[in-house]
Enzyme design. Sequence first.
Site, PDB file in Angstrom:
ATOM      1  N   PHE A  84      77.939  65.919 -10.536  1.00 36.06           N
ATOM      2  CA  PHE A  84      76.678  65.184 -10.407  1.00 36.06           C
ATOM      3  C   PHE A  84      76.913  63.935  -9.551  1.00 36.06           C
ATOM      4  O   PHE A  84      77.887  63.209  -9.759  1.00 36.06           O
ATOM      5  CB  PHE A  84      76.171  64.805 -11.800  1.00 36.06           C
ATOM      6  CG  PHE A  84      74.765  64.296 -11.813  1.00 36.06           C
ATOM      7  CD1 PHE A  84      73.696  65.149 -11.600  1.00 36.06           C
ATOM      8  CD2 PHE A  84      74.507  62.953 -12.037  1.00 36.06           C
ATOM      9  CE1 PHE A  84      72.396  64.673 -11.608  1.00 36.06           C
ATOM     10  CE2 PHE A  84      73.209  62.470 -12.052  1.00 36.06           C
ATOM     11  CZ  PHE A  84      72.152  63.336 -11.835  1.00 36.06           C
ATOM     12  N   TYR A 138      69.615  62.166 -23.305  1.00 36.35           N
ATOM     13  CA  TYR A 138      68.228  62.624 -23.155  1.00 36.35           C
ATOM     14  C   TYR A 138      68.143  64.091 -22.767  1.00 36.35           C
ATOM     15  O   TYR A 138      67.056  64.611 -22.562  1.00 36.35           O
ATOM     16  CB  TYR A 138      67.450  61.741 -22.168  1.00 36.35           C
ATOM     17  CG  TYR A 138      68.116  61.495 -20.818  1.00 36.35           C
ATOM     18  CD1 TYR A 138      68.109  62.468 -19.833  1.00 36.35           C
ATOM     19  CD2 TYR A 138      68.742  60.291 -20.546  1.00 36.35           C
ATOM     20  CE1 TYR A 138      68.709  62.242 -18.613  1.00 36.35           C
ATOM     21  CE2 TYR A 138      69.350  60.053 -19.331  1.00 36.35           C
ATOM     22  CZ  TYR A 138      69.332  61.030 -18.363  1.00 36.35           C
ATOM     23  OH  TYR A 138      69.937  60.807 -17.157  1.00 36.35           O
ATOM     24  N   LYS A 139      69.290  64.767 -22.643  1.00 33.38           N
ATOM     25  CA  LYS A 139      69.282  66.208 -22.332  1.00 33.38           C
ATOM     26  C   LYS A 139      69.307  66.973 -23.651  1.00 33.38           C
ATOM     27  O   LYS A 139      68.325  66.948 -24.385  1.00 33.38           O
ATOM     28  CB  LYS A 139      70.457  66.521 -21.410  1.00 33.38           C
ATOM     29  CG  LYS A 139      70.280  65.837 -20.052  1.00 33.38           C
ATOM     30  CD  LYS A 139      71.507  65.891 -19.176  1.00 33.38           C
ATOM     31  CE  LYS A 139      71.219  65.197 -17.845  1.00 33.38           C
ATOM     32  NZ  LYS A 139      72.437  64.765 -17.162  1.00 33.38           N
ATOM     33  N   ASP A 159      83.004  64.079 -18.605  1.00 30.40           N
ATOM     34  CA  ASP A 159      81.577  63.819 -18.721  1.00 30.40           C
ATOM     35  C   ASP A 159      80.960  64.991 -19.486  1.00 30.40           C
ATOM     36  O   ASP A 159      81.056  66.149 -19.047  1.00 30.40           O
ATOM     37  CB  ASP A 159      80.947  63.674 -17.331  1.00 30.40           C
ATOM     38  CG  ASP A 159      79.483  63.245 -17.410  1.00 30.40           C
ATOM     39  OD1 ASP A 159      78.832  63.552 -18.420  1.00 30.40           O
ATOM     40  OD2 ASP A 159      78.996  62.627 -16.450  1.00 30.40           O
ATOM     41  N   ARG A 176      66.747  76.480 -11.623  1.00 31.65           N
ATOM     42  CA  ARG A 176      67.646  76.178 -12.734  1.00 31.65           C
ATOM     43  C   ARG A 176      66.890  76.276 -14.053  1.00 31.65           C
ATOM     44  O   ARG A 176      65.802  75.722 -14.196  1.00 31.65           O
ATOM     45  CB  ARG A 176      68.185  74.762 -12.522  1.00 31.65           C
ATOM     46  CG  ARG A 176      69.361  74.404 -13.364  1.00 31.65           C
ATOM     47  CD  ARG A 176      69.874  73.031 -12.982  1.00 31.65           C
ATOM     48  NE  ARG A 176      68.925  71.992 -13.358  1.00 31.65           N
ATOM     49  CZ  ARG A 176      69.273  70.755 -13.744  1.00 31.65           C
ATOM     50  NH1 ARG A 176      70.535  70.412 -13.759  1.00 31.65           N
ATOM     51  NH2 ARG A 176      68.370  69.863 -14.065  1.00 31.65           N
TER      52      ARG A 176
HETATM   53  C1  LIG Z   1      72.329  63.694 -16.242  1.00 32.76           C
HETATM   54  C2  LIG Z   1      73.673  63.259 -15.775  1.00 32.76           C
HETATM   55  C3  LIG Z   1      73.948  61.910 -15.579  1.00 32.76           C
HETATM   56  C4  LIG Z   1      72.867  60.883 -15.782  1.00 32.76           C
HETATM   57  O1  LIG Z   1      73.292  59.583 -15.587  1.00 32.76           O
HETATM   58  P1  LIG Z   1      72.259  58.394 -15.865  1.00 32.76           P
HETATM   59  O2  LIG Z   1      73.104  57.193 -15.848  1.00 32.76           O
HETATM   60  O3  LIG Z   1      71.590  58.676 -17.181  1.00 32.76           O
HETATM   61  O4  LIG Z   1      71.235  58.419 -14.792  1.00 32.76           O
HETATM   62  C5  LIG Z   1      75.235  61.554 -15.192  1.00 32.76           C
HETATM   63  N1  LIG Z   1      76.182  62.489 -14.995  1.00 32.76           N
HETATM   64  C6  LIG Z   1      75.942  63.803 -15.179  1.00 32.76           C
HETATM   65  C7  LIG Z   1      77.018  64.805 -14.959  1.00 32.76           C
HETATM   66  C8  LIG Z   1      74.666  64.226 -15.552  1.00 32.76           C
HETATM   67  O5  LIG Z   1      74.418  65.518 -15.714  1.00 32.76           O
END
Ligand SMILES: *Cc1c(COP(=O)(O)O)cnc(C)c1O
Length: 437
Positions: A129, A224-225, A199, A396
């Site tokens: 990401f 939030y996921k 992560d 997705r």
């Molecule tokens: C969703 C996600 C994020 C989100 O980061 P925010 O700081 O909440 O914007 C970070 N890393 C990964 C791998 C994600 O999937």
Amino acid sequence: MTTRQDCVARDQADPLRPLKEQFALPPGVIYLDGNSLGVLPKATAARVQQVITQEWGQDLIKSWNSAGWMELPRRIGDKIGRLIGARPGETVVADSTSLNLYKVLSAALRIARADQPARRLIVSERSNFPTDLYIAESLAEQHGYSLKLFDHVDELPALINGELAVLMLTQVNYRSGHLHDMQALTAAAHKAGALVVWDLAHSAGAIPVDLNGADADFAIGCSYKYLNGGPGAPAFVWVNPRHVDRFWQPLSGWLGHAAPFQFTPDYQPAPGIQRYICGTPAIIGTAALECGVDTLLAAEPLGGMQALRAKSIALTELFIELAESRCGLKASRDLGVRLESPRDAARRGSQVCLSLAAPLHEAGYAVVQALIGRGVIGDFRAGDPERLDRVPHILRFGFTPLYLGFADVWDAVEHLREVLATEEWQEARFNQKAAVT
Ligand SMILES: *Cc1c(COP(=O)(O)O)cnc(C)c1O
């Protein structure tokens, strides 16, 4: 071939089915985006209302003590810990995923510099990401490290060598859903003398995670996921106890101090994970997050994350079978749908992504919009325009076993088939790009 009737029967026999009652899902919606923003739990609105009208409105500042506001980040951290193989006292809720990554990667680099001063390499995955890569880029520059990115997981073993300082991986890839082997990669990195930052954005609440079992070094994740904490919910951070007291994290705020209410001018970090808190927690959002985490803990008497994982695999296997047999190469009429996620369920998280074969390469966004128009909510992630053969545009779909059933999967594929067969996606209203895809 699986019929809709088979799917209805599987739903009726599913012991996890009652968990769906915890959610306020709008009628007529098949929600396949819980990997991006989890569904609202029914308990959240009342809990947030209570925090606002009673704890804040009536009890005012007393609530820091009387309503336990000060303990919320650790109390909810411990609940998340149950989902990720952490012991009580090892996890806290704080800040965003991006900020927590900044904290742990910085701490990992300080440890690496102390223990392995000659090593100068951070390794991650090109398809990670973007925020993870951007944070790593910034820290590499500040600390004098290089960031090396691999394209394919086959390249990784050769990079785990005597030059590696920190391996930074997202366990489940946000695009493909590819699932890294945390246990094996952590062991290989340790054997080579390196540290690993994980992560868990797409793993916490999606698959069983065992941080202590894998002897991981650092982990962070998103709430939030799959944790259903609500948009922008505070994230979480875990640090292996053997590292936690060795260095400050770089955002040395007052609530990570050993005695914040002594208001001393110098920083003395709190022992343990408390030092990973920076400033005042966002209480309303943190309270909402607890309701989300509780929806997962409600599965504990029914087999917990193992049972949720088994159902998630069954849902994704069904989706792949139906998408390929009704819309792909195995269909009587090939509508161009191709699988982009790993076929092996053991190497796949709780999501499936599809691409569209030529001449539909550019239709993905509109197809997803047409599906959303029918109440089937997934999302679109753009590919690399220069390398569409290797990084295609993808459709997705996330599968959240807490609130999805087998008939939902059947219906979603039927909508996909109709959108493609009728070319409904060609309508102008499905081809207007919004800011968030
Ligand atoms: C969703 C996600 C994020 C989100 O980061 P925010 O700081 O909440 O914007 C970070 N890393 C990964 C791998 C994600 O999937």
